[in-house]
Motif scaffolding. Structure first.
Motif, PDB file in Angstrom:
ATOM      1  N   LEU A 252     -20.605   3.548 -26.549  1.00 46.26           N
ATOM      2  CA  LEU A 252     -20.525   3.760 -25.112  1.00 46.26           C
ATOM      3  C   LEU A 252     -20.612   5.247 -24.842  1.00 46.26           C
ATOM      4  O   LEU A 252     -20.244   6.077 -25.677  1.00 46.26           O
ATOM      5  CB  LEU A 252     -19.198   3.228 -24.557  1.00 46.26           C
ATOM      6  N   TYR A 253     -21.082   5.548 -23.647  1.00 46.67           N
ATOM      7  CA  TYR A 253     -21.150   6.957 -23.281  1.00 46.67           C
ATOM      8  C   TYR A 253     -19.759   7.478 -22.977  1.00 46.67           C
ATOM      9  O   TYR A 253     -19.018   6.899 -22.186  1.00 46.67           O
ATOM     10  CB  TYR A 253     -22.065   7.139 -22.064  1.00 46.67           C
ATOM     11  N   CYS A 254     -19.395   8.554 -23.599  1.00 43.08           N
ATOM     12  CA  CYS A 254     -18.095   9.153 -23.361  1.00 43.08           C
ATOM     13  C   CYS A 254     -18.272  10.418 -22.536  1.00 43.08           C
ATOM     14  O   CYS A 254     -18.972  11.350 -22.959  1.00 43.08           O
ATOM     15  CB  CYS A 254     -17.416   9.485 -24.688  1.00 43.08           C
TER      16      CYS A 254
ATOM     17  N   PHE B  59     -11.739  -0.456 -25.118  1.00 45.86           N
ATOM     18  CA  PHE B  59     -12.648   0.263 -25.994  1.00 45.86           C
ATOM     19  C   PHE B  59     -12.307   1.742 -25.957  1.00 45.86           C
ATOM     20  O   PHE B  59     -12.362   2.379 -24.907  1.00 45.86           O
ATOM     21  CB  PHE B  59     -14.097   0.043 -25.563  1.00 45.86           C
ATOM     22  N   LEU B  60     -11.965   2.265 -27.112  1.00 44.91           N
ATOM     23  CA  LEU B  60     -11.588   3.669 -27.195  1.00 44.91           C
ATOM     24  C   LEU B  60     -12.682   4.448 -27.907  1.00 44.91           C
ATOM     25  O   LEU B  60     -13.283   3.967 -28.875  1.00 44.91           O
ATOM     26  CB  LEU B  60     -10.276   3.816 -27.969  1.00 44.91           C
ATOM     27  N   CYS B  61     -12.933   5.648 -27.415  1.00 45.01           N
ATOM     28  CA  CYS B  61     -13.895   6.527 -28.058  1.00 45.01           C
ATOM     29  C   CYS B  61     -13.408   6.881 -29.456  1.00 45.01           C
ATOM     30  O   CYS B  61     -12.263   7.281 -29.651  1.00 45.01           O
ATOM     31  CB  CYS B  61     -14.069   7.791 -27.212  1.00 45.01           C
ATOM     32  N   ALA B  62     -14.287   6.713 -30.439  1.00 49.73           N
ATOM     33  CA  ALA B  62     -13.900   7.005 -31.816  1.00 49.73           C
ATOM     34  C   ALA B  62     -13.737   8.509 -32.029  1.00 49.73           C
ATOM     35  O   ALA B  62     -13.102   8.946 -32.976  1.00 49.73           O
ATOM     36  CB  ALA B  62     -14.936   6.443 -32.783  1.00 49.73           C
ATOM     37  N   GLY B  63     -14.339   9.284 -31.130  1.00 48.64           N
ATOM     38  CA  GLY B  63     -14.264  10.730 -31.278  1.00 48.64           C
ATOM     39  C   GLY B  63     -13.002  11.324 -30.704  1.00 48.64           C
ATOM     40  O   GLY B  63     -12.270  12.041 -31.385  1.00 48.64           O
ATOM     41  N   CYS B  64     -12.713  11.010 -29.442  1.00 53.54           N
ATOM     42  CA  CYS B  64     -11.597  11.665 -28.779  1.00 53.54           C
ATOM     43  C   CYS B  64     -10.502  10.681 -28.370  1.00 53.54           C
ATOM     44  O   CYS B  64      -9.429  11.094 -27.962  1.00 53.54           O
ATOM     45  CB  CYS B  64     -12.081  12.446 -27.560  1.00 53.54           C
ATOM     46  N   GLY B  65     -10.775   9.407 -28.478  1.00 55.86           N
ATOM     47  CA  GLY B  65      -9.746   8.425 -28.180  1.00 55.86           C
ATOM     48  C   GLY B  65      -9.618   8.076 -26.717  1.00 55.86           C
ATOM     49  O   GLY B  65      -8.679   7.399 -26.325  1.00 55.86           O
TER      50      GLY B  65
END
Ligand code: ZN
Length: 78
Positions: free
Chosen positions: A13-15, A40-46
């Motif tokens: 997904l676009y973060c 759904f959490l961003c794997a990069g920044c959470g």
């Protein structure tokens, strides 16, 4: 080859924080009587990027119908 699971399943997904599409981690957020709320959490920044409700089979419909209050008003009298 595209795999579909019926409901929408996002792998990226676009973060807005990372300013790019990121892989997401799905996390069970809440269990509702009507289903499960996943986040759904961003794997990069959470960051939380999306939510979805997975409707599951009715576990106990009788529980939602129960008012939860004792029958009749109760008063504390001495
Ligand atoms: Zn991010």
């Amino acid at each position: 080859m595209t795999r579909q699971f019926g409901a929408f399943t996002a792998s990226e997904l676009y973060c807005p924080k990372c300013k790019r599409a990121q892989a997401v981690r799905e996390k069970l957020l809440l269990v509702l009587p009507s289903g499960e709320l996943h986040e759904f959490l961003c794997a990069g920044c959470g960051s939380s990027l999306a939510k979805r409700t997975v409707s599951g089979p009715p576990v106990r419909a009788a529980r939602a119908a129960a008012p939860g209050a004792p029958s009749g008003p109760r008063r504390l009298l001495r």
